[in-house]
Design a protein around this motif. Structure first.
Motif, PDB file in Angstrom:
ATOM      1  N   LEU A  47       0.828  -1.293  -0.095  1.00  0.00           N
ATOM      2  CA  LEU A  47       0.078   0.015  -0.036  1.00  0.00           C
ATOM      3  C   LEU A  47       0.885   1.183  -0.023  1.00  0.00           C
ATOM      4  O   LEU A  47       0.617   2.236  -0.887  1.00  0.00           O
ATOM      5  CB  LEU A  47      -0.964   0.088   1.123  1.00  0.00           C
ATOM      6  CG  LEU A  47      -1.889   1.154   1.299  1.00  0.00           C
ATOM      7  CD1 LEU A  47      -2.697   1.303  -0.033  1.00  0.00           C
ATOM      8  CD2 LEU A  47      -2.831   1.163   2.625  1.00  0.00           C
ATOM      9  N   TYR A  48       2.103   1.179   0.962  1.00  0.00           N
ATOM     10  CA  TYR A  48       2.805   2.343   0.907  1.00  0.00           C
ATOM     11  C   TYR A  48       3.442   2.687  -0.515  1.00  0.00           C
ATOM     12  O   TYR A  48       3.497   3.783  -1.038  1.00  0.00           O
ATOM     13  CB  TYR A  48       3.870   2.279   1.730  1.00  0.00           C
ATOM     14  CG  TYR A  48       4.681   3.404   2.071  1.00  0.00           C
ATOM     15  CD1 TYR A  48       4.282   4.488   2.777  1.00  0.00           C
ATOM     16  CD2 TYR A  48       6.020   3.366   1.516  1.00  0.00           C
ATOM     17  CE1 TYR A  48       5.005   5.522   3.088  1.00  0.00           C
ATOM     18  CE2 TYR A  48       6.802   4.470   1.642  1.00  0.00           C
ATOM     19  CZ  TYR A  48       6.312   5.740   2.496  1.00  0.00           C
ATOM     20  OH  TYR A  48       6.925   6.815   2.573  1.00  0.00           O
ATOM     21  N   ASN A  49       3.847   1.669  -1.019  1.00  0.00           N
ATOM     22  CA  ASN A  49       4.677   1.606  -2.538  1.00  0.00           C
ATOM     23  C   ASN A  49       3.721   2.043  -3.448  1.00  0.00           C
ATOM     24  O   ASN A  49       4.003   2.796  -4.354  1.00  0.00           O
ATOM     25  CB  ASN A  49       5.498   0.404  -2.686  1.00  0.00           C
ATOM     26  CG  ASN A  49       6.552   0.281  -1.881  1.00  0.00           C
ATOM     27  OD1 ASN A  49       7.143   1.045  -1.131  1.00  0.00           O
ATOM     28  ND2 ASN A  49       6.969  -1.242  -1.409  1.00  0.00           N
ATOM     29  N   LEU A  50       2.437   1.430  -3.322  1.00  0.00           N
ATOM     30  CA  LEU A  50       1.301   1.944  -4.395  1.00  0.00           C
ATOM     31  C   LEU A  50       1.069   3.404  -4.317  1.00  0.00           C
ATOM     32  O   LEU A  50       1.059   4.147  -5.505  1.00  0.00           O
ATOM     33  CB  LEU A  50       0.106   1.080  -3.997  1.00  0.00           C
ATOM     34  CG  LEU A  50      -1.043   1.494  -4.995  1.00  0.00           C
ATOM     35  CD1 LEU A  50      -0.766   1.112  -6.350  1.00  0.00           C
ATOM     36  CD2 LEU A  50      -2.125   0.595  -4.309  1.00  0.00           C
ATOM     37  N   CYS A  51       0.913   3.810  -3.008  1.00  0.00           N
ATOM     38  CA  CYS A  51       0.813   5.323  -2.881  1.00  0.00           C
ATOM     39  C   CYS A  51       1.950   6.281  -3.358  1.00  0.00           C
ATOM     40  O   CYS A  51       1.655   7.125  -3.979  1.00  0.00           O
ATOM     41  CB  CYS A  51       0.279   5.567  -1.401  1.00  0.00           C
ATOM     42  SG  CYS A  51      -1.106   4.974  -0.921  1.00  0.00           S
ATOM     43  N   ASN A  56       2.921  10.292  -7.853  1.00  0.00           N
ATOM     44  CA  ASN A  56       3.350  10.702  -8.926  1.00  0.00           C
ATOM     45  C   ASN A  56       4.518  11.726  -8.700  1.00  0.00           C
ATOM     46  O   ASN A  56       4.479  12.923  -9.208  1.00  0.00           O
ATOM     47  CB  ASN A  56       2.301  11.194  -9.957  1.00  0.00           C
ATOM     48  CG  ASN A  56       2.916  11.286 -11.593  1.00  0.00           C
ATOM     49  OD1 ASN A  56       4.128  10.570 -11.826  1.00  0.00           O
ATOM     50  ND2 ASN A  56       2.355  12.262 -12.111  1.00  0.00           N
ATOM     51  N   GLY A  57       5.556  11.370  -7.877  1.00  0.00           N
ATOM     52  CA  GLY A  57       6.609  12.474  -7.505  1.00  0.00           C
ATOM     53  C   GLY A  57       6.205  13.220  -6.421  1.00  0.00           C
ATOM     54  O   GLY A  57       7.078  14.083  -6.153  1.00  0.00           O
ATOM     55  N   LYS A  58       5.066  13.487  -6.019  1.00  0.00           N
ATOM     56  CA  LYS A  58       4.621  14.197  -4.791  1.00  0.00           C
ATOM     57  C   LYS A  58       4.747  13.439  -3.403  1.00  0.00           C
ATOM     58  O   LYS A  58       5.075  12.360  -3.342  1.00  0.00           O
ATOM     59  CB  LYS A  58       3.205  14.855  -4.931  1.00  0.00           C
ATOM     60  CG  LYS A  58       2.935  15.512  -6.256  1.00  0.00           C
ATOM     61  CD  LYS A  58       1.687  16.014  -6.501  1.00  0.00           C
ATOM     62  CE  LYS A  58       1.670  16.718  -7.829  1.00  0.00           C
ATOM     63  NZ  LYS A  58       0.165  16.849  -8.332  1.00  0.00           N
ATOM     64  N   ASP A  59       4.555  13.921  -2.446  1.00  0.00           N
ATOM     65  CA  ASP A  59       4.345  13.229  -1.117  1.00  0.00           C
ATOM     66  C   ASP A  59       3.258  12.378  -1.034  1.00  0.00           C
ATOM     67  O   ASP A  59       2.229  12.687  -1.128  1.00  0.00           O
ATOM     68  CB  ASP A  59       4.099  14.464  -0.017  1.00  0.00           C
ATOM     69  CG  ASP A  59       4.346  13.927   1.331  1.00  0.00           C
ATOM     70  OD1 ASP A  59       4.699  12.740   1.348  1.00  0.00           O
ATOM     71  OD2 ASP A  59       3.957  14.495   2.417  1.00  0.00           O
ATOM     72  N   ASN A  60       3.570  11.195  -0.699  1.00  0.00           N
ATOM     73  CA  ASN A  60       2.558  10.110  -0.820  1.00  0.00           C
ATOM     74  C   ASN A  60       2.021   9.923   0.520  1.00  0.00           C
ATOM     75  O   ASN A  60       1.024   9.100   0.675  1.00  0.00           O
ATOM     76  CB  ASN A  60       3.239   8.828  -1.127  1.00  0.00           C
ATOM     77  CG  ASN A  60       4.456   8.143  -0.065  1.00  0.00           C
ATOM     78  OD1 ASN A  60       4.631   8.898   0.645  1.00  0.00           O
ATOM     79  ND2 ASN A  60       4.455   6.929  -0.279  1.00  0.00           N
TER      80      ASN A  60
END
Length: 74
Positions: A47-51, A56-60
């Motif tokens: 989930l963390y990696n998906l987010c 897209n390069g912003k804070d997840n």
């Protein structure tokens, strides 16, 4: 809104395919299919990696918290 609908919406916004997500997360496409079809939700690590991918390069962190809340509510 369930997690699967949230995920579909995020994928559409970024024009991401299930295959691309599976490749980037190093999981089988069938795993992503289960998430999209509402049969399963990602483990915390995925989930963390998906987010991270969806951010897209912003804070997840914002997406991660949003997804976590949706999953907990399902």
């Amino acid at each position: 809104m369930g997690f699967n609908n949230w995920l579909i919406n995020q994928m559409e916004i970024l024009n991401l395919s299930r295959s691309a997500i599976a490749r980037d997360l190093e999981v089988h496409k069938s795993t992503v299919d289960k998430w999209v079809n509402g049969l399963a939700v990602p483990r915390v690590k995925h989930l963390y990696n998906l987010c991270t991918i969806l951010a897209n390069g912003k804070d997840n962190l914002e997406l991660y918290l949003e997804a976590s809340i949706i999953i907990c509510g399902d």
